[in-house]
Design a protein around this motif. Structure first.
Motif, PDB file in Angstrom:
ATOM      1  N   ARG A  90       0.930  -1.083  -0.007  1.00  0.00           N
ATOM      2  CA  ARG A  90       0.035  -0.047  -0.081  1.00  0.00           C
ATOM      3  C   ARG A  90       0.987   1.313   0.040  1.00  0.00           C
ATOM      4  O   ARG A  90       1.183   1.795   0.998  1.00  0.00           O
ATOM      5  N   TYR A  92       2.555   4.868  -0.036  1.00  0.00           N
ATOM      6  CA  TYR A  92       2.001   5.781   0.632  1.00  0.00           C
ATOM      7  C   TYR A  92       2.674   7.114   0.118  1.00  0.00           C
ATOM      8  O   TYR A  92       3.888   7.343  -0.281  1.00  0.00           O
ATOM      9  N   SER A  95       1.184  14.481   2.102  1.00  0.00           N
ATOM     10  CA  SER A  95       0.910  15.897   1.444  1.00  0.00           C
ATOM     11  C   SER A  95       2.162  16.701   1.222  1.00  0.00           C
ATOM     12  O   SER A  95       2.881  16.883   2.092  1.00  0.00           O
ATOM     13  N   SER A 139      -2.204  15.370  -2.170  1.00  0.00           N
ATOM     14  CA  SER A 139      -3.063  15.513  -0.902  1.00  0.00           C
ATOM     15  C   SER A 139      -2.638  14.387  -0.129  1.00  0.00           C
ATOM     16  O   SER A 139      -2.243  13.411  -0.547  1.00  0.00           O
ATOM     17  N   GLN A 140      -3.015  14.675   1.252  1.00  0.00           N
ATOM     18  CA  GLN A 140      -2.566  13.542   2.194  1.00  0.00           C
ATOM     19  C   GLN A 140      -3.112  12.247   1.872  1.00  0.00           C
ATOM     20  O   GLN A 140      -4.296  11.763   1.497  1.00  0.00           O
ATOM     21  N   GLY A 141      -2.276  11.092   1.690  1.00  0.00           N
ATOM     22  CA  GLY A 141      -2.458   9.858   1.225  1.00  0.00           C
ATOM     23  C   GLY A 141      -2.664   9.585  -0.192  1.00  0.00           C
ATOM     24  O   GLY A 141      -2.881   8.586  -0.944  1.00  0.00           O
ATOM     25  N   THR A 143      -4.841  11.034  -2.488  1.00  0.00           N
ATOM     26  CA  THR A 143      -6.256  10.760  -2.732  1.00  0.00           C
ATOM     27  C   THR A 143      -6.372  11.420  -4.107  1.00  0.00           C
ATOM     28  O   THR A 143      -7.513  10.890  -4.764  1.00  0.00           O
ATOM     29  N   ASN A 144      -5.638  12.547  -4.463  1.00  0.00           N
ATOM     30  CA  ASN A 144      -5.954  13.090  -5.899  1.00  0.00           C
ATOM     31  C   ASN A 144      -5.276  12.639  -7.099  1.00  0.00           C
ATOM     32  O   ASN A 144      -5.089  13.138  -8.165  1.00  0.00           O
ATOM     33  N   SER A 146      -4.645   8.747  -9.071  1.00  0.00           N
ATOM     34  CA  SER A 146      -5.280   7.384  -9.110  1.00  0.00           C
ATOM     35  C   SER A 146      -4.535   6.116  -8.655  1.00  0.00           C
ATOM     36  O   SER A 146      -3.321   6.457  -8.406  1.00  0.00           O
ATOM     37  N   GLY A 147      -4.958   4.994  -8.069  1.00  0.00           N
ATOM     38  CA  GLY A 147      -4.091   3.987  -7.519  1.00  0.00           C
ATOM     39  C   GLY A 147      -3.103   3.609  -8.643  1.00  0.00           C
ATOM     40  O   GLY A 147      -1.789   3.410  -8.085  1.00  0.00           O
ATOM     41  N   ARG A 150      -0.409   6.321  -8.196  1.00  0.00           N
ATOM     42  CA  ARG A 150       0.209   6.140  -6.986  1.00  0.00           C
ATOM     43  C   ARG A 150       1.412   5.251  -7.155  1.00  0.00           C
ATOM     44  O   ARG A 150       2.340   5.401  -6.475  1.00  0.00           O
TER      45      ARG A 150
END
Ligand code: CTP
Ligand code: MG
Length: 242
Positions: A90, A92, A95, A139-141, A143-144, A146-147, A150
């Motif tokens: 996962r 990470y 931010s 953004s944190q994590g 989230t803005n 795509s998977g 990321r």
């Protein structure tokens, strides 16, 4: 050579703190520079646990994990971090800008180094298309993004540190098959003298691995190349057919 990047697991048994039964039993294998070792097995088989022992997220109960012949518990953590990059299952993003995120393991990296890493990780075009490029905000994590974006940013982050050993924990799962293939071809060119250990779900990701370890319930039940395992391993055949 002292900085070669040879990884050896020697009769490793591991249980999580407080747990009664081990999640890894008697794991032995060697991964050498220039090689790609793949680990495959059903969910819960112990793949992530196995990878976690090299950067010492945990230490084994029995046996040894060695890096260039030295047990990792005798190396200091900064030394391990310099030599080993783990792209976690996962991944990470924090931010900050894309640049901040890519420089996480090597603050002094130049913009050119970041773009070079993005090119290999197949992330160059989506970052270039953003108005602010490397200065675009995450953004944190993450989230803005795509998977798949990321995953590519986290692979690029590992490439920036130019380690001797790469650990990819299911790092290609969010990519489409074509991007996965392009990424691995580019990776192979740039990391040709590094040691690469890949955990994968998709068989196409690992067919060219020098050795595939089939993990089942914390044990290596079979090992070999894709062709060998198709002939010899019922567990592997099951995974291929699933
Ligand atoms: N486990 C645990 N404590 C943790 C992490 C994992 O007890 N902090 C257990 C899991 O419940 C599982 C076993 O350890 O029974 C192996 O987990 P893991 O190594 O994460 O399995 P993977 O093969 O990586 O599974 P997946 O394909 O789902 O990632
Ligand atoms: Mg896992």
């Amino acid at each position: 050579a002292a900085l070669a990047g040879v990884v050896e697991y020697r009769n490793v048994t591991f249980a999580y703190p407080g747990a009664e039964s081990p999640v890894l039993s008697n794991i032995s294998f060697t991964a050498r520079p220039g090689q790609t070792i793949a680990i495959i097995g059903s969910t819960g088989a112990g793949k992530t646990s196995l990878l976690s022992l090299l950067p010492r997220l945990y230490d084994p109960a029995e046996g040894q994990v060695l890096l260039d012949g030295v047990p990792v518990d005798r190396l200091d953590r900064a030394e391990i971090t310099r030599r080993v990059a783990l792209v976690p299952q996962r991944p990470y993003l924090f931010s900050g800008t894309i640049g901040h995120n890519l420089r996480f393991g090597k603050t002094e990296a130049t913009d050119q180094e970041l773009w070079d890493a993005l090119l290999v990780a197949q992330g160059e075009s989506f970052v270039r298309e953003k108005k602010n490029g490397l200065d675009s905000r995450i953004s944190q994590g993450g989230t803005n993004v795509s998977g798949g974006q990321r995953q590519r940013l986290c692979i690029a982050r590992a490439l920036v540190t130019k380690p001797r050993v790469y650990l990819f924990d299911d790092s290609f799962s969010a990519l489409d098959v074509a991007t996965d293939a392009r990424l691995r071809a580019a990776l192979k060119r740039t990391t040709s003298d590094a040691t690469v250990i890949i955990v994968a779900q998709r068989i196409s990701t690992i067919t060219e691995a020098d050795q595939i370890l089939v993990l089942d319930n914390g044990r290596i039940v079979d090992r070999g190349t894709h062709e060998e395992l198709l002939e010899t391993s019922p567990t592997y055949q099951e995974i291929v057919e699933s």
